[in-house]
Structure formats: structure tokens, C-alpha cells
Design an enzyme around this catalytic site. Structure first.
Site, PDB file in Angstrom:
ATOM      1  N   GLU A 464      95.047  -3.785  60.318  1.00  0.00           N
ATOM      2  CA  GLU A 464      96.402  -4.103  59.957  1.00  0.00           C
ATOM      3  C   GLU A 464      96.793  -2.354  59.615  1.00  0.00           C
ATOM      4  O   GLU A 464      96.859  -2.232  58.341  1.00  0.00           O
ATOM      5  CB  GLU A 464      96.984  -4.715  58.935  1.00  0.00           C
ATOM      6  N   GLU A 473     101.852   4.848  60.995  1.00  0.00           N
ATOM      7  CA  GLU A 473     100.932   5.016  60.003  1.00  0.00           C
ATOM      8  C   GLU A 473      99.416   5.434  60.820  1.00  0.00           C
ATOM      9  O   GLU A 473      98.439   5.379  60.262  1.00  0.00           O
ATOM     10  CB  GLU A 473     100.694   4.022  59.148  1.00  0.00           C
TER      11      GLU A 473
END
Ligand SMILES: C[S@@+](CC[C@H](N)C(=O)[O-])C[C@H]1O[C@@H](n2cnc3c(N)ncnc32)[C@H](O)[C@@H]1O
Length: 664
Positions: A464, A473
């Protein structure tokens, strides 16, 4: 006295005002309204017959005669807490007649100066002429430069008189598009009046809107535009009310929804107009619970607008209380936050703790791992097969826990590797494994997944590493580095993710970015819980990444051109920037995301991302908006660039990642 007690609502919406006529005795006028449960009055500060040109002495000379009463009639707290000044409605600063124009300019200055002297919180400005407000806006802009705290509310009808007249005629659409002969803009759309005025005033943060609401309402999507504008008050006219079976004022369903929406966006209601429902004074309101105090009710019933106020209070009180998620998110609304950089920085304990509270996220992962395990290992092989599952970017271990739970539920066996590059999170991970007695099953690896030499190949890679915009990210770069140790037929959870983007009106966010006074902040993306924002068109997909990706030569740079069409009945709009979201396919039909049309309910780990525009783009009714978006990759960083090419051209934002980038 607030309209009612609603837990967690501390917004201005709790307070309701009354628009009143000029009174020589403002003290009495205020007392009367406060005793009748209004919280403030919107009152003219000068006698409406006052005209500077009628004075015998120069209005700007030293001998200015009194044009208003004394400031001593109310205390400073009363002036600032309970009075909104109403600038004279006769003012016409764009009149072709010099005398009227000059008188108006002088009076505007005098009245705003007086209001500032009284420390009023706000002044209501008269409605500008439709698309003819150059001089008025200039004078207001001058005043704005010197204002410390006072807000100026520009009065704008939600539905223009032209549109109201056209409502019952079959040519309504033609009227909607009636164009100004010079600008070519739709003159019958009152939003255009506001837009021209605020553009002239350079989006000044002390200039906001007070919407006049009458019986006729424009189309829903045209109303929604106003959510992104700085609407502080809605002046609700008695003519907007219907009559219920018992003769009391009530509102149509559309009006009710509108008022509720305004309450939810911190807009104050101001009641205005003559009472049109003549009720017997001894009647008690059907909308309020009697407290048995008849004499108080009878006294309150005397205010001619009291039945209208009671109805508004009833609408306020019957609103649903905020959900737990809404309560959590409330303090983040329209607040700019720098996106996390979990690769370059080490997250703090508090951040992990917030993640870990989001049980929905982990239950989606658990479902995905469960489904993958069942597909990977048949029932007959379950007792003899051990699946190698690697959680890459394990943090403090919640995905390890979700994976083990999934295995237990599926009755499949796991050997787990928990790979984490943040040494501080690894400390907690060790204590978790020990505490749970998972030492036999879980191996902790304190390492960057891109550098790790795994002792064996994985069947399933769980991660994740997603930001609000999916790939922001740097999940693609991390997972590309990690897939070396995934079997050729191995499974990645997530298997893909897509970013989405859509144009928004967001005047507060624009002003907040502007307040930094530099270019860099206009070229930076922000994580924001969007609230006072108008979503002008459905978001469109931008970039998709699939994992694993064994295709040779593929890279993570991307470019996408997107064309947005605003619904025709929205009218024109101003785009302050773009709201970004993501949707991730974890495994097969198990997904997780924040794209509004498919967002995972009750999940709070991600807010939207906001990409601002240096100069807001005006999109005229019927015009398309063309956006270009790039994902750029350098040796040490990844960044986005963005630009608009229609209906007008913006600069390319964030060239070479000069203002905003994510470190590799
Ligand atoms: C968004 S957090 C998720 C943490 C945890 N899985 C959870 O759900 O609470 C991402 C985690 O991945 C870690 N991480 C990011 N890039 C990494 C890399 N290249 N190698 C190992 N860990 C990484 C970060 O330190 C962070 O702990």
C-alpha cells in the site's frame, strides 16, 4: 440565539439575521430583533435620502455634516457582533449621469469608512449592474485595499430578474444565452455579474457573496457552482415561501434542499421582505416544540418574520447529525496539506496510527488476499502448499495482520516477509510479531524493497504505497524494484491503480495558495478534504499502472490530454484548479479508492489532491476545457507538470519539477 443545537456545528450557519429598514433608533431595532431570536440585523447605516450633492458644504471638506447617528448608541460588541451594515441600495457607481455616479462614489466611501469605524464584521454591497460594473468594482477594490477585518458581501440574485421572467416562457433557453453586446457573455446569468466584479477586484479574500433567494430557482447544476464561491450569506425573501395547510410559511422541496446545502457550507441565512403569511398572533408555531411558556411565545410571535425564522430553525434542527467520518474530517475541510513523501521521509508514529484506524482499508486488503489465496491454492493442495507472501512497505504491520487473517479464513498456509525501510516502524513491527507469537510465520526485513536480495521468490506481493493521486507516492517505482522477487506468475495486490482528475471552482483554496505570495505554491499539489468546492465535471482517468509489469522497456513517464465538458445548464464557471483522486484494483473485483463515483465507503485514509492554477481559467457556457498532464521521471525525483490550452491558455505549471517533486 443560534437556530438550534447541533453537535459539532460551530459554523456561522447557526446564526440567522433579518434585513431591516433604516431606523433613527437602531438600538431599539436591534433589541427588538434580538428579542425575537434573530442573531443580527442587516441595516442601512445612513438615511436613504442622504445625497452628498445636496449638502451645502463640500462632502470631502473638513466640515462634513453628520450623515449617520452616533456610534455611542450601541456598544462596540453590539456593533461588531450583531450588525451587518447595508450600503445604500440607491448607489449606482456605473451610472451614465455624472452627478449620480459621483454621489454614489462619495457615499460608498463614507459608508464603508463609517462601518469600519464601527468595527462591523461585514457590509452588504448593492447588486452591480449586469456586466457593467467597472467603476463600482474599481471603487470597492480601492476600499478593499484598506480593510483590516471587515468583509464586503456583494449582493447577487441567485436567479436574475431576466431569468425569472423567462421561467414561464418557452424561450427560456434563448434567454439563458442572451449575450452582452460587448463581452459576449451571458448577461442573464447572475454568476457572470459576480465573476466580472471579483475578477476586477483580483479575487480579494475580503470580497464575498450574499445570494438573494426568491421563489424561482435556477437549474441545480448552476446552483452548485456557488459552492466553490465565497458565499457568506443567503438573503431569503418571504416571497420564496409557500403556505402549508395550516397557513404557515414553508418551502418547496428544492428550496429546502438548497437551504440545507447552504447550512452545510456555513452560509448564514438572512430573512428579508414583508410578511406574506398573516397568522393569528396567538397561534403557536407547528415547527417548534412548545416549552410551555406561552407568554414568551406570544411575545416572540409579534415579530412579523418570526414564523419564517421558526421554519428556518426547524430545517436547521432536522438536519442529519454528522457521521463519525464527517466529524473526523471536519477540521481538515478546505485546509491545504503537503502530501506525504513516505519514500524520501520516514513517517511518524502519529501518521501510522491514523492509517491504522481505517479498518475499511484493511478489510478490503483482507478480502483481496483471501480471494488471491483461494485462486492460487486449490482445496486439495491446501495442507501441503506454503504460499510466500511479502508485504512490501509493511509499516507497523497492519497489512501483515490482514494477510494472516485472510489465510486463516481461507485455510491456506503462509510464509510472510515484512519489508520496511523505516527503521522506526521496524522497531514496532518486531514487538508486534513477538506479542502476537508470529515469529514462526513472519520474517522482518529492514530494507528498501528496491535493494533487497530476497532469499526466495514470492507468490504474492502485498503493498500500500498509494497516494491520493494513486502513483504520487511512487508506488510504480517501488514495485518495479520489488517485482524482481515475484514469481513470473505471481500476484501483486494491488494489481493496478488509476488516477482521476476533474476541474473545480475553489475560491478559498485559490486564496490560501495566493496568500503565500510566490510561484512555488501555485505549482504544488496539496492534499485537501474538499468541501467548499464545486466539482464542475465528472473526473476522468489520467494514468494507469499495472503490477507486475514484466514488459521490457516500459517506463513510468506518462502524458495525457483530457477534454472536459461542463453540463450546459451549469452556465459559465471559473476553474481554480483540478481535484485528483485514485481508484485501485486490489485483486479481481476487490477495489479501493476515492474517485467520487466509485469511492470506498467509510474509508478516511486519503483525501483528494488539489492541483492549483496560477491564474483561474474562465470557462464560458458551452465551451470545453482542455487539460494536459504529464508524469515526469528524473534520476532522483518524479514530478507532474500541467497546463490548460482551452478555452484559454495557461502557462505550463511546475516545469522541470522546479516547485514540487517527489524524491526517489
Ligand atoms: C502508506 S505507508 C503504509 C504502511 C502500512 N502498510 C499501513 O497500511 O499502515 C507506506 C509504507 O511503505 C514504506 N515504504 C515506502 N517505500 C518503501 C521502500 N522503497 N521500501 C520499503 N518500504 C517502503 C514506508 O516507510 C511506509 O511505512
Amino acid at each position: 440565539m443560534p437556530l438550534g443545537q447541533r453537535s459539532f456545528d460551530n459554523s456561522e450557519a447557526r446564526y440567522c439575521g433579518a434585513e431591516v429598514e433604516f431606523s433613527e433608533d437602531i438600538e431599539n431595532a436591534l433589541t427588538y430583533n434580538l428579542e425575537s431570536s434573530f442573531d443580527f440585523i442587516v441595516a442601512p447605516l445612513t438615511n436613504q435620502d442622504f445625497r452628498p450633492s445636496k449638502l451645502k458644504v463640500s462632502p470631502l471638506g473638513s466640515a462634513v455634516p453628520p450623515f449617520a447617528g452616533s456610534d455611542l448608541v450601541l456598544s462596540p460588541a453590539q456593533w461588531s457582533g450583531h450588525v451587518v451594515g447595508k450600503v445604500s441600495s440607491w448607489l449606482d457607481l456605473d451610472s451614465a449621469e455624472d452627478l449620480v455616479r459621483v454621489d454614489s462614489e462619495t457615499t460608498l466611501k463614507l459608508e464603508l469608512g463609517w462601518a469600519a469605524h464601527l468595527s462591523l464584521q461585514a457590509c452588504l454591497l448593492p447588486t452591480p449592474r449586469p456586466l457593467n460594473c467597472g467603476n463600482y468594482a474599481r471603487c470597492v477594490n480601492q476600499a478593499l485595499q484598506g480593510l483590516a477585518h471587515m468583509q464586503l458581501w456583494l449582493r447577487i440574485p441567485l436567479q436574475s430578474p431576466q431569468m425569472q421572467e423567462a421561467e414561464d416562457t418557452p424561450e427560456e433557453e434563448t434567454v439563458f444565452l442572451m449575450r452582452d453586446s460587448i463581452t459576449g457573455w451571458p448577461v442573464s446569468d447572475s454568476w457572470e455579474w459576480w465573476n466580472m466584479f471579483r475578477m476586477l477586484c483580483e479575487h480579494h479574500s475580503h470580497l464575498s457573496v450574499a445570494l438573494d433567494i426568491t421563489a424561482s430557482l435556477p437549474p441545480a447544476s448552476s446552483i452548485m457552482r456557488w459552492i466553490g464561491e465565497p458565499v457568506r450569506a443567503a438573503i431569503l425573501h418571504t416571497s420564496a415561501f409557500l403556505t402549508n395547510k395550516r397557513g404557515y410559511p414553508c418551502l418547496s422541496k428544492r428550496h429546502q434542499n438548497l437551504i440545507t446545502m447552504l447550512f452545510n457550507h456555513s452560509v448564514q441565512i438572512v430573512l428579508s421582505g414583508e410578511p406574506l403569511h398573516h397568522l393569528d398572533e396567538s397561534d403557536l408555531s407547528p415547527n417548534t416544540e412548545s416549552n410551555g411558556n406561552c407568554s414568551e411565545d406570544a411575545a416572540n410571535a409579534r415579530h412579523p418574520l418570526k414564523p419564517y425564522l421558526e421554519y428556518i430553525a426547524y430545517l436547521y434542527r432536522r438536519m442529519e447529525p454528522p457521521t463519525e467520518q464527517e466529524r473526523f474530517e471536519m477540521s481538515y475541510r478546505d485546509f491545504l496539506q503537503a502530501p506525504l513523501q513516505p519514500l524520501m521521509d520516514n513517517l511518524e508514529a502519529q501518521t501510522y496510527e491514523t492509517f491504522e484506524k481505517d479498518s475499511t482499508k484493511y478489510s478490503q486488503y483482507q478480502k483481496a488476499v483471501h480471494a488471491a489465496l483461494l485462486d492460487r491454492v486449490s482445496e486439495s493442495e491446501a495442507s501441503t502448499t506454503i504460499i510466500v507472501l511479502m508485504v512490501v512497505g509493511a509499516g507497523r504491520g497492519p497489512l501483515v495482520r490482514a494477510s494472516l487473517k485472510a489465510a486463516e479464513e481461507a485455510r491456506r498456509q503462509l510464509r510472510v516477509y515484512a519489508v520496511e525501510k523505516n527503521p522506526n516502524a521496524v522497531v514496532t513491527l518486531h514487538s508486534l510479531i513477538k506479542m502476537e507469537g508470529w515469529e514462526e510465520m513472519v520474517n522482518i526485513v529492514s530494507c528498501d524493497m528496491r535493494q533487497w536480495n530476497a532469499p526466495e521468490q514470492a507468490d504474492i506481493l502485498v503493498s500500500e504505497l498509494l497516494g491520493s493521486f494513486g502513483d504520487n507516492e511512487l508506488s510504480p517505482e517501488c514495485l518495479d524494484g520489488a517485482q524482481r522477487f515475484l514469481k513470473e506468475d505471481g500476484i501483486s495486490i494491488p494489481s493496478s491503480y488509476t488516477s482521476f482528475i476533474g476541474p473545480i471552482t475553489a475560491s478559498k483554496l485559490h486564496n490560501d495558495v495566493k496568500s503565500y505570495n510566490d510561484l512555488a505554491h501555485f505549482e504544488t499539489a496539496y492534499v485537501v478534504k474538499l468541501h467548499n468546492v464545486a466539482k464542475l465535471a465528472a473526473p476522468k482517468p489520467v494514468f494507469t499502472f499495472h503490477h507486475p509489469n514484466f514488459i521490457p522497456g516500459s517506463d513510468n513517464r506518462r502524458y495525457k490530454k483530457l477534454v472536459f465538458e461542463l453540463p450546459e445548464d451549469t452556465g459559465s464557471a471559473l476553474v481554480h484548479g483540478f481535484a485528483g483522486y485514485f481508484d485501485a484494483v486490489l485483486y479481481n473485483d476487490v477495489h479501493l479508492g476515492i474517485e467520487p463515483s466509485t469511492s470506498t465507503p467509510n474509508m478516511f485514509s486519503w483525501f483528494s489532491i488539489f492541483f492549483p492554477l496560477r491564474n483561474p481559467i474562465y470557462v464560458p457556457v458551452g465551451c470545453k476545457l482542455e487539460l494536459h498532464f504529464w508524469r515526469c521521471v528524473g534520476p532522483t525525483k518524479v514530478w507532474y507538470e500541467w497546463a490548460v490550452t482551452a478555452p484559454s491558455v495557461s502557462a505550463v505549471h511546475n516545469t522541470n519539477g522546479r516547485s514540487y517533486w517527489v524524491g526517489l
